[in-house]
Design a protein around this motif. Structure first.
Motif, PDB file in Angstrom:
ATOM      1  N   VAL A 131      14.441  23.039  27.181  1.00  0.00           N
ATOM      2  CA  VAL A 131      13.667  22.346  28.217  1.00  0.00           C
ATOM      3  C   VAL A 131      14.485  21.208  28.826  1.00  0.00           C
ATOM      4  O   VAL A 131      14.410  20.938  30.029  1.00  0.00           O
ATOM      5  CB  VAL A 131      12.345  21.826  27.619  1.00  0.00           C
ATOM      6  N   ARG A 132      15.273  20.562  28.005  1.00  0.00           N
ATOM      7  CA  ARG A 132      16.105  19.445  28.485  1.00  0.00           C
ATOM      8  C   ARG A 132      17.045  19.878  29.606  1.00  0.00           C
ATOM      9  O   ARG A 132      17.346  19.104  30.505  1.00  0.00           O
ATOM     10  CB  ARG A 132      16.901  18.895  27.305  1.00  0.00           C
ATOM     11  N   ARG A 133      17.481  21.120  29.568  1.00  0.00           N
ATOM     12  CA  ARG A 133      18.403  21.621  30.587  1.00  0.00           C
ATOM     13  C   ARG A 133      17.697  22.311  31.745  1.00  0.00           C
ATOM     14  O   ARG A 133      18.263  22.438  32.828  1.00  0.00           O
ATOM     15  CB  ARG A 133      19.381  22.610  29.941  1.00  0.00           C
ATOM     16  N   ALA A 134      16.468  22.785  31.513  1.00  0.00           N
ATOM     17  CA  ALA A 134      15.831  23.645  32.513  1.00  0.00           C
ATOM     18  C   ALA A 134      14.629  23.029  33.211  1.00  0.00           C
ATOM     19  O   ALA A 134      14.361  23.349  34.370  1.00  0.00           O
ATOM     20  CB  ALA A 134      15.406  24.964  31.858  1.00  0.00           C
ATOM     21  N   ALA A 135      13.876  22.181  32.536  1.00  0.00           N
ATOM     22  CA  ALA A 135      12.604  21.712  33.091  1.00  0.00           C
ATOM     23  C   ALA A 135      12.804  20.578  34.082  1.00  0.00           C
ATOM     24  O   ALA A 135      13.821  19.883  34.055  1.00  0.00           O
ATOM     25  CB  ALA A 135      11.686  21.245  31.961  1.00  0.00           C
ATOM     26  N   PRO A 136      11.822  20.371  34.969  1.00  0.00           N
ATOM     27  CA  PRO A 136      11.845  19.173  35.812  1.00  0.00           C
ATOM     28  C   PRO A 136      11.885  17.924  34.942  1.00  0.00           C
ATOM     29  O   PRO A 136      11.414  17.927  33.804  1.00  0.00           O
ATOM     30  CB  PRO A 136      10.522  19.267  36.585  1.00  0.00           C
ATOM     31  N   ARG A 137      12.427  16.857  35.462  1.00  0.00           N
ATOM     32  CA  ARG A 137      12.675  15.649  34.681  1.00  0.00           C
ATOM     33  C   ARG A 137      11.425  15.091  34.006  1.00  0.00           C
ATOM     34  O   ARG A 137      11.495  14.528  32.920  1.00  0.00           O
ATOM     35  CB  ARG A 137      13.278  14.568  35.602  1.00  0.00           C
ATOM     36  N   ASP A 138      10.265  15.249  34.629  1.00  0.00           N
ATOM     37  CA  ASP A 138       9.057  14.640  34.089  1.00  0.00           C
ATOM     38  C   ASP A 138       8.226  15.609  33.241  1.00  0.00           C
ATOM     39  O   ASP A 138       7.079  15.332  32.923  1.00  0.00           O
ATOM     40  CB  ASP A 138       8.190  14.077  35.229  1.00  0.00           C
ATOM     41  N   MET A 139       8.819  16.754  32.851  1.00  0.00           N
ATOM     42  CA  MET A 139       8.082  17.716  32.030  1.00  0.00           C
ATOM     43  C   MET A 139       8.883  17.996  30.760  1.00  0.00           C
ATOM     44  O   MET A 139       9.608  18.978  30.644  1.00  0.00           O
ATOM     45  CB  MET A 139       7.829  19.013  32.799  1.00  0.00           C
ATOM     46  N   THR A 140       8.737  17.124  29.760  1.00  0.00           N
ATOM     47  CA  THR A 140       9.515  17.248  28.533  1.00  0.00           C
ATOM     48  C   THR A 140       8.916  18.260  27.563  1.00  0.00           C
ATOM     49  O   THR A 140       9.598  18.737  26.670  1.00  0.00           O
ATOM     50  CB  THR A 140       9.614  15.899  27.823  1.00  0.00           C
ATOM     51  N   THR A 141       7.634  18.546  27.674  1.00  0.00           N
ATOM     52  CA  THR A 141       6.827  19.470  26.844  1.00  0.00           C
ATOM     53  C   THR A 141       6.541  18.960  25.440  1.00  0.00           C
ATOM     54  O   THR A 141       5.758  19.575  24.725  1.00  0.00           O
ATOM     55  CB  THR A 141       7.452  20.890  26.734  1.00  0.00           C
ATOM     56  N   THR A 142       7.144  17.858  25.005  1.00  0.00           N
ATOM     57  CA  THR A 142       6.864  17.368  23.652  1.00  0.00           C
ATOM     58  C   THR A 142       6.560  15.878  23.586  1.00  0.00           C
ATOM     59  O   THR A 142       5.766  15.453  22.761  1.00  0.00           O
ATOM     60  CB  THR A 142       8.052  17.645  22.708  1.00  0.00           C
ATOM     61  N   VAL A 143       7.190  15.070  24.416  1.00  0.00           N
ATOM     62  CA  VAL A 143       7.047  13.615  24.341  1.00  0.00           C
ATOM     63  C   VAL A 143       6.440  13.104  25.636  1.00  0.00           C
ATOM     64  O   VAL A 143       6.913  13.445  26.716  1.00  0.00           O
ATOM     65  CB  VAL A 143       8.413  12.942  24.099  1.00  0.00           C
ATOM     66  N   LEU A 144       5.414  12.285  25.525  1.00  0.00           N
ATOM     67  CA  LEU A 144       4.692  11.835  26.714  1.00  0.00           C
ATOM     68  C   LEU A 144       4.914  10.361  27.045  1.00  0.00           C
ATOM     69  O   LEU A 144       4.343   9.862  28.009  1.00  0.00           O
ATOM     70  CB  LEU A 144       3.184  12.078  26.520  1.00  0.00           C
ATOM     71  N   THR A 145       5.743   9.679  26.275  1.00  0.00           N
ATOM     72  CA  THR A 145       5.942   8.252  26.536  1.00  0.00           C
ATOM     73  C   THR A 145       6.487   8.010  27.936  1.00  0.00           C
ATOM     74  O   THR A 145       5.954   7.208  28.710  1.00  0.00           O
ATOM     75  CB  THR A 145       6.903   7.652  25.498  1.00  0.00           C
ATOM     76  N   LEU A 146       7.558   8.715  28.301  1.00  0.00           N
ATOM     77  CA  LEU A 146       8.134   8.540  29.639  1.00  0.00           C
ATOM     78  C   LEU A 146       7.215   9.092  30.722  1.00  0.00           C
ATOM     79  O   LEU A 146       7.187   8.576  31.846  1.00  0.00           O
ATOM     80  CB  LEU A 146       9.501   9.215  29.708  1.00  0.00           C
ATOM     81  N   THR A 147       6.463  10.144  30.375  1.00  0.00           N
ATOM     82  CA  THR A 147       5.523  10.708  31.341  1.00  0.00           C
ATOM     83  C   THR A 147       4.449   9.690  31.701  1.00  0.00           C
ATOM     84  O   THR A 147       4.124   9.485  32.873  1.00  0.00           O
ATOM     85  CB  THR A 147       4.859  11.968  30.757  1.00  0.00           C
ATOM     86  N   LEU A 148       3.882   9.048  30.685  1.00  0.00           N
ATOM     87  CA  LEU A 148       2.855   8.033  30.920  1.00  0.00           C
ATOM     88  C   LEU A 148       3.442   6.814  31.638  1.00  0.00           C
ATOM     89  O   LEU A 148       2.800   6.229  32.512  1.00  0.00           O
ATOM     90  CB  LEU A 148       2.216   7.620  29.596  1.00  0.00           C
TER      91      LEU A 148
END
Length: 226
Positions: free
Chosen positions: A139-156
């Motif tokens: 996911v780190r290489r493929a997903a958009p920057r704001d979609m980590t799939t496991t950690v929500l700290t940066l998302t929030l």
């Protein structure tokens, strides 16, 4: 790295992986002795807590999770580099393999081979943590920057700091809200279903990962702009 499917399909795939994370971490934390297999921040904190004899936390389970996660991240990173020119094959291989491994764990749990106590507890933790280490590396290489799939700290943080109320220009925070809701839904469903069946929660997690794999393998490519 560009994901070879349309943006909405891409977002759906990574939200499905986020649901799987919530489901599996509900199992690992509530059934496997206060351990996370996908969220390593919690395990590092638990190891610190375990230094106090009266904390009720142990070193073994979070340490095994960290080892498994690092092993999975190593595997995921090497797989990405080996298949970086064949993105469909890379993403399909990683997530199909992850879904199959989680399904096998569910089968072993359902048949009584893996238990919540004893030595097999650590086998269970190690396998699941390896799966989610691989997921994170991918996911780190493929997903958009704001979609980590496991950690929500940066998302929030992004929801608050980058939104219009915070003076930012993020006028479409839908993906971030979606990530939070997906994790919440997975964790909530996992906690509720865990009262009846542990294996069933893992089956749902395997299904969520399989859905993500199917989207990334077979969804339509992005429309070409004239």
């Amino acid at each position: 790295m560009a994901v070879p499917v349309g943006r909405r399909w891409e977002v759906a795939a990574f939200l499905s992986l986020t649901v799987a994370t919530g489901l599996v971490d509900a199992v690992s934390y509530l059934a496997l002795g206060h351990t996370f297999v996908a969220n390593m921040t919690g395990n590092v904190v638990f190891l610190g807590f375990a230094l106090s004899p009266d904390s009720g936390f142990t070193i073994a389970a979070p340490l095994v999770a960290l080892v498994g996660f690092l092993l999975g991240s190593l595997i995921g990173g090497r797989t990405a580099r080996a298949l970086e020119n064949r993105v469909h094959r890379w993403l399909g291989f990683v997530f199909v393999a992850q879904a199959l491994v989680i399904a096998v764990v569910a089968l072993l749990v359902g048949t009584g081979v893996l238990h919540r106590t004893g030595g097999t507890l650590y086998v269970w933790i190690l396998i699941l943590a390896t799966c989610f280490g691989s997921q994170n590396a991918t996911v780190r290489r493929a997903a958009p920057r704001d979609m980590t799939t496991t950690v929500l700290t940066l998302t929030l943080t992004g929801l608050a700091a980058d939104g219009r109320i915070g003076g930012g220009k993020d006028a479409k925070p839908h993906r971030r809200f979606g990530s939070v809701l997906a994790m919440f839904a997975g964790a909530g469903a996992g906690a509720l279903l865990l009262q009846a069946t542990t294996a069933g929660v893992l089956v749902l997690a395997a299904l969520a990962v399989a859905i993500a794999a199917a989207i990334l393998l077979f969804a339509p490519a992005p429309a070409e702009t004239p």
